[in-house]
Write an enzyme that holds these catalytic residues in place. Structure first.
Site: not given
Ligand code: FAD
Ligand code: UDP
Length: 369
Positions: A172, A176, A251, A282, A302, A350, A352
């Site tokens: 991911r 560079r 997770r 982080r 986090e 996984y 985004d």
């Molecule tokens: P969700 O946002 O999980 O929505 C699913 C919804 O369904 C939730 O609100 C849940 O409560 C609801 N639900 C589940 N079960 C039920 C039930 N039984 N009844 C009623 N409701 C229910 N993406 C990026 O592009 N850039 C980023 O920088 C980025 N950072 C991230 C950092 C973290 C820590 C995490 C966890 C994710 C990150 N993502 C990022 C990914 C991004 O959050 C997801 O791609 C996106 O939010 C997924 O949308 P979704 O609708 O699939 O899921």
């Molecule tokens: N990662 C790492 N060191 C860092 C940042 C990321 O080893 O400082 C690795 C780690 O395994 C992580 C993966 O790269 O799960 C993907 O990172 P990303 O920032 O895309 O993770 P997310 O924001 O989805 O948690």
């Protein structure tokens, strides 16, 4: 039941895009969400004049113009470029792995010198094709970076040895041989000015859409299945089938928020703690996503944890065992013609945000011609 065409389970990004597009095509949609707010994991809320990313740092990025234009209908984006830094026992390194990182670590100045150093260190693999995250990381950046910036961070994040994790997770991150700290290679990137929640609010703001929060699908599953002609389910696919083939692994995260009486705590939106002793992975300082200059600041530590029933399932763990089990659930899902599974949890992928939008658009377009 109000003659609905669709019940959408989950008011996250997948559910909201599907609902919005279906409503525009004249379908009547009901959305239920078990949390007390819409927007799923992209939910942001305002505190001290700062947009707080309640479920972790979210930076929008994509190379697809169609997806960028699509999301820009619902918010104006700023010019934020994600450039997290890594803190390894007090030493600061730029991410992703680039000439700034290599220079700080090895004193190398030119791309050729950096490449030579990486080649020397990856020789421990004896040309083997990487089969797990450890081998993939060493093959990309050598052993020093693997030891200081990858191994312990990854084991904290996933709770497993890097030798038991799939290689794609580390791919991911760009590597560079230029002095470029942009975490993403995509053409378009930014943060919606005023937060993400407005995006989902606007998607769901349509006369054909009714939204109910604090409603869990599983409280009335059989009734919903009977009464709605079609259901879009964005929760956990294994939970939908009552875990009858076994549990998929997820997770979870624990977020520790602090409001601090200072203007600037860490000088960057995201600082990764890549050593094994720091308990969190982080620290996010939310104001920096929007270049804020408020008097106070809000930070979030986090912590990563094993998912147990009742926790939020933030990440699918896409190793071979879980992917195989998911495929078995997918077969069961295919037999349920009136239920469409979608999103990070419904597809166990996984994703985004841009990928979720693309998947939802593709799904709704093939569903409603
Ligand atoms: P969700 O946002 O999980 O929505 C699913 C919804 O369904 C939730 O609100 C849940 O409560 C609801 N639900 C589940 N079960 C039920 C039930 N039984 N009844 C009623 N409701 C229910 N993406 C990026 O592009 N850039 C980023 O920088 C980025 N950072 C991230 C950092 C973290 C820590 C995490 C966890 C994710 C990150 N993502 C990022 C990914 C991004 O959050 C997801 O791609 C996106 O939010 C997924 O949308 P979704 O609708 O699939 O899921
Ligand atoms: N990662 C790492 N060191 C860092 C940042 C990321 O080893 O400082 C690795 C780690 O395994 C992580 C993966 O790269 O799960 C993907 O990172 P990303 O920032 O895309 O993770 P997310 O924001 O989805 O948690």
């Amino acid at each position: 039941m109000g003659n609905y065409d669709y019940l959408i389970v989950g008011a996250g990004l997948f559910g909201a895009v599907f609902a919005h597009e279906a409503a525009l095509k004249g379908k009547k949609v009901k959305v239920i969400e078990k949390r007390d707010h819409i927007a799923g994991n992209i939910y942001t809320r305002e505190e001290e004049g700062i947009q707080v990313h309640q479920y972790g740092a979210h930076i929008f990025h994509t190379s697809e113009k169609e997806i960028w234009d699509y999301v820009n209908q619902f918010a104006e984006f700023n010019r934020y470029t994600n450039s997290p830094v890594a803190n390894y026992k007090g030493e600061i390194y730029n991410l992703p792995f680039n000439m700034n990182t290599f220079n700080k670590l090895w004193g190398v100045v030119t791309p050729a010198e950096a490449q030579a150093k990486i080649d020397e260190q990856r020789a421990v693999l004896n040309g083997k094709t990487p089969e797990n995250l450890e081998e993939q990381a060493i093959s990309l950046v050598g052993t020093d970076i693997y030891e200081k910036l990858i191994k312990d961070y990854t084991e904290k994040q996933w709770g497993k040895p890097t030798t038991e994790l799939p290689a794609f997770i580390i791919r991911r991150l760009p590597v560079r041989l230029t002095y470029d700290n942009n975490y993403f290679n995509d053409t378009y990137q930014g943060i919606p000015i005023g937060g993400y929640t407005q995006i989902v609010e606007k998607m769901l703001d349509h006369e054909n859409i009714d939204v109910e929060i604090n409603v869990d699908f599983f409280a009335n599953k059989e009734q919903y299945l009977k009464e709605f002609p079609k259901i879009v389910f964005t929760g956990m696919i294994d939970e939908f089938f009552d875990y009858k083939l076994g549990e998929l692994e997820y997770r979870s995260l624990r977020f520790e928020n602090e409001t601090l009486d200072m203007e600037n705590y860490q000088g960057n939106a995201v600082v990764n703690y890549t050593d094994a002793d720091t308990p969190y992975t982080r620290i996010i300082e939310h104001k920096h996503f929007e270049f804020g200059n408020q008097e106070k600041t809000i930070i979030t530590k986090e912590h990563s944890k094993t998912w147990e029933k009742g926790d939020e399932p933030y990440y699918p763990v896409n190793n071979d065992r879980n992917n195989r089990l998911y495929q078995s659930y997918k077969k069961l899902a295919e037999a349920h013609k009136n239920v469409i599974f979608g999103g990070r949890l419904g597809h166990y992928r996984y994703y985004d945000m841009h990928q979720v939008i693309a998947a939802a658009l593709q799904c709704v377009r093939s569903e409603i011609k």
